[in-house]
Design a protein around this motif. Structure first.
Motif, PDB file in Angstrom:
ATOM      1  N   GLY A 170       0.794  -1.215   0.000  1.00  0.00           N
ATOM      2  CA  GLY A 170       0.000   0.000   0.000  1.00  0.00           C
ATOM      3  C   GLY A 170       0.825   1.263   0.000  1.00  0.00           C
ATOM      4  O   GLY A 170       2.059   1.239   0.011  1.00  0.00           O
ATOM      5  N   ALA A 171       0.108   2.372  -0.007  1.00  0.00           N
ATOM      6  CA  ALA A 171       0.709   3.700   0.079  1.00  0.00           C
ATOM      7  C   ALA A 171      -0.125   4.521   1.048  1.00  0.00           C
ATOM      8  O   ALA A 171      -1.342   4.340   1.159  1.00  0.00           O
ATOM      9  CB  ALA A 171       0.757   4.369  -1.291  1.00  0.00           C
ATOM     10  N   LEU A 190       5.346   4.083   1.564  1.00  0.00           N
ATOM     11  CA  LEU A 190       4.808   2.790   1.168  1.00  0.00           C
ATOM     12  C   LEU A 190       4.722   1.890   2.389  1.00  0.00           C
ATOM     13  O   LEU A 190       5.349   2.153   3.416  1.00  0.00           O
ATOM     14  CB  LEU A 190       5.698   2.155   0.097  1.00  0.00           C
ATOM     15  CG  LEU A 190       5.937   2.987  -1.159  1.00  0.00           C
ATOM     16  CD1 LEU A 190       6.929   2.279  -2.080  1.00  0.00           C
ATOM     17  CD2 LEU A 190       4.632   3.266  -1.892  1.00  0.00           C
ATOM     18  N   MET A 191       3.939   0.824   2.286  1.00  0.00           N
ATOM     19  CA  MET A 191       3.810  -0.072   3.434  1.00  0.00           C
ATOM     20  C   MET A 191       3.533  -1.493   2.971  1.00  0.00           C
ATOM     21  O   MET A 191       3.056  -1.738   1.852  1.00  0.00           O
ATOM     22  CB  MET A 191       2.686   0.395   4.358  1.00  0.00           C
ATOM     23  CG  MET A 191       1.321   0.465   3.717  1.00  0.00           C
ATOM     24  SD  MET A 191       0.101   1.140   4.862  1.00  0.00           S
ATOM     25  CE  MET A 191      -1.358   1.109   3.805  1.00  0.00           C
ATOM     26  N   MET A 219       0.754  -4.194  10.575  1.00  0.00           N
ATOM     27  CA  MET A 219       1.486  -3.327   9.653  1.00  0.00           C
ATOM     28  C   MET A 219       2.971  -3.543   9.925  1.00  0.00           C
ATOM     29  O   MET A 219       3.536  -3.024  10.870  1.00  0.00           O
ATOM     30  CB  MET A 219       1.125  -1.859   9.841  1.00  0.00           C
ATOM     31  CG  MET A 219       1.765  -0.955   8.806  1.00  0.00           C
ATOM     32  SD  MET A 219       1.457   0.799   9.102  1.00  0.00           S
ATOM     33  CE  MET A 219      -0.325   0.839   8.957  1.00  0.00           C
ATOM     34  N   ILE A 220       3.610  -4.330   9.076  1.00  0.00           N
ATOM     35  CA  ILE A 220       4.977  -4.770   9.327  1.00  0.00           C
ATOM     36  C   ILE A 220       5.991  -3.656   9.098  1.00  0.00           C
ATOM     37  O   ILE A 220       6.911  -3.461   9.891  1.00  0.00           O
ATOM     38  CB  ILE A 220       5.301  -5.997   8.448  1.00  0.00           C
ATOM     39  CG1 ILE A 220       4.320  -7.144   8.765  1.00  0.00           C
ATOM     40  CG2 ILE A 220       6.738  -6.452   8.652  1.00  0.00           C
ATOM     41  CD1 ILE A 220       4.414  -8.313   7.811  1.00  0.00           C
ATOM     42  N   SER A 280      10.847   8.887   7.764  1.00  0.00           N
ATOM     43  CA  SER A 280       9.759   8.536   8.670  1.00  0.00           C
ATOM     44  C   SER A 280       9.451   7.045   8.536  1.00  0.00           C
ATOM     45  O   SER A 280       9.826   6.412   7.539  1.00  0.00           O
ATOM     46  CB  SER A 280       8.505   9.364   8.382  1.00  0.00           C
ATOM     47  OG  SER A 280       7.995   9.077   7.091  1.00  0.00           O
ATOM     48  N   PHE A 281       8.753   6.505   9.527  1.00  0.00           N
ATOM     49  CA  PHE A 281       8.486   5.067   9.534  1.00  0.00           C
ATOM     50  C   PHE A 281       7.187   4.787  10.272  1.00  0.00           C
ATOM     51  O   PHE A 281       6.930   5.385  11.322  1.00  0.00           O
ATOM     52  CB  PHE A 281       9.638   4.319  10.205  1.00  0.00           C
ATOM     53  CG  PHE A 281       9.628   2.842   9.937  1.00  0.00           C
ATOM     54  CD1 PHE A 281      10.180   2.334   8.770  1.00  0.00           C
ATOM     55  CD2 PHE A 281       9.059   1.957  10.841  1.00  0.00           C
ATOM     56  CE1 PHE A 281      10.169   0.972   8.514  1.00  0.00           C
ATOM     57  CE2 PHE A 281       9.041   0.597  10.601  1.00  0.00           C
ATOM     58  CZ  PHE A 281       9.599   0.101   9.427  1.00  0.00           C
ATOM     59  N   ARG A 282       6.379   3.877   9.727  1.00  0.00           N
ATOM     60  CA  ARG A 282       5.131   3.465  10.366  1.00  0.00           C
ATOM     61  C   ARG A 282       5.155   1.970  10.638  1.00  0.00           C
ATOM     62  O   ARG A 282       5.705   1.197   9.865  1.00  0.00           O
ATOM     63  CB  ARG A 282       3.924   3.777   9.474  1.00  0.00           C
ATOM     64  CG  ARG A 282       3.581   5.243   9.322  1.00  0.00           C
ATOM     65  CD  ARG A 282       2.301   5.391   8.518  1.00  0.00           C
ATOM     66  NE  ARG A 282       1.146   4.852   9.252  1.00  0.00           N
ATOM     67  CZ  ARG A 282       0.040   4.391   8.671  1.00  0.00           C
ATOM     68  NH1 ARG A 282      -0.036   4.341   7.354  1.00  0.00           N
ATOM     69  NH2 ARG A 282      -0.969   3.955   9.398  1.00  0.00           N
TER      70      ARG A 282
END
Length: 243
Positions: A117-118, A156-157, A173-174, A232-234
């Motif tokens: 995803g984005a 992106l994810m 969400m890895i 950044s990071f999620r």
């Protein structure tokens, strides 16, 4: 950052084993889901998301979050020779729209399986920074800033959403690498000598209030604001209900 993945991976393995053992009926294809982000609750962040199946394994998601003062994660203040601040509390909100594509071969039903995803994430936080300043003449000043921080990030994810019952899922969400743009604004509530700003910038360089403050952050007497871009990071875990 590395330590946060240990409980996420353990929960992923345990839940996957439970799902395979229970073998529930996943024949019903629900196209809507509401979910609650779980790890963020530790920091007083309450995020609800709504996901909708659009077409051909593509979905669209909108997340809304509120950050209160409560939370186990604390930001300690500055403790330099000249500048000292109290512990910092902040409040605000987040808006997170996403687009996802679920890999067909891993999907037992809609809105499940591995996905790519984005995302775009906008956050706005406000805080009061209070402390004391001891200048070169050994004069002591009290200072108080009304502070606002806005963060706009995109990236992106990749993740995996696991169905655990007919209606409930767990979303892992890895990884969500991206780039963020940070804007800081300070409104000074008390008069301070000009030399304060140089000493304050030096204190920020030696000891960060927030992890993403770096040498690009500069605050001046005339323009009490700063902005820069950074990585950044999620990541996270969410409990979802499909319908």
């Amino acid at each position: 950052m590395r330590n946060i993945y240990i409980p996420i991976l353990l929960l992923f393995v345990v839940t996957l084993g439970y799902s395979q053992k229970g073998n529930p009926d996943f024949n019903t294809n629900y196209k809507n889901e509401v979910s609650l982000e779980l790890p963020q609750l530790i920091n007083g962040v309450y995020q609800l998301s709504y996901e909708r199946y659009i077409w051909n394994n593509f979905t669209a998601t909108l997340g809304l979050a509120y950050k209160g003062k409560e939370g186990l994660v604390k930001i300690s203040g500055l403790d330099g020779n000249k500048v000292k601040t109290d512990e910092i509390f902040y409040t605000g909100y987040q808006i997170v729209p996403e687009v996802r594509y679920y890999l067909r071969q891993t999907s037992k039903k809609m809105l499940t399986g591995f996905y790519l995803g984005a995302y775009f994430k906008y956050s706005m936080y406000k805080s009061q920074v209070e402390g004391t300043y001891n200048n070169s003449s050994n004069q002591l000043y009290d200072f108080e800033f009304d502070t606002s921080v806005s963060i706009a990030s995109a990236g992106l994810m990749v993740g995996y959403k696991l169905p655990i019952s007919k209606h409930f899922t767990i979303d892992f969400m890895i990884a969500g690498p991206g780039s963020g743009h940070y804007k800081f604004k300070f409104k000074n509530e008390k008069d301070l000598p000009n030399e304060f700003y140089d000493d304050f910038n030096e204190a920020l360089e030696n000891y960060s209030i927030l992890d993403f403050i770096n040498s690009d952050f500069r605050l001046s007497e005339v323009n009490r604001r700063s902005q820069f871009s950074a990585f950044s990071f999620r990541y996270g875990i969410a409990l979802g209900y499909t319908f």
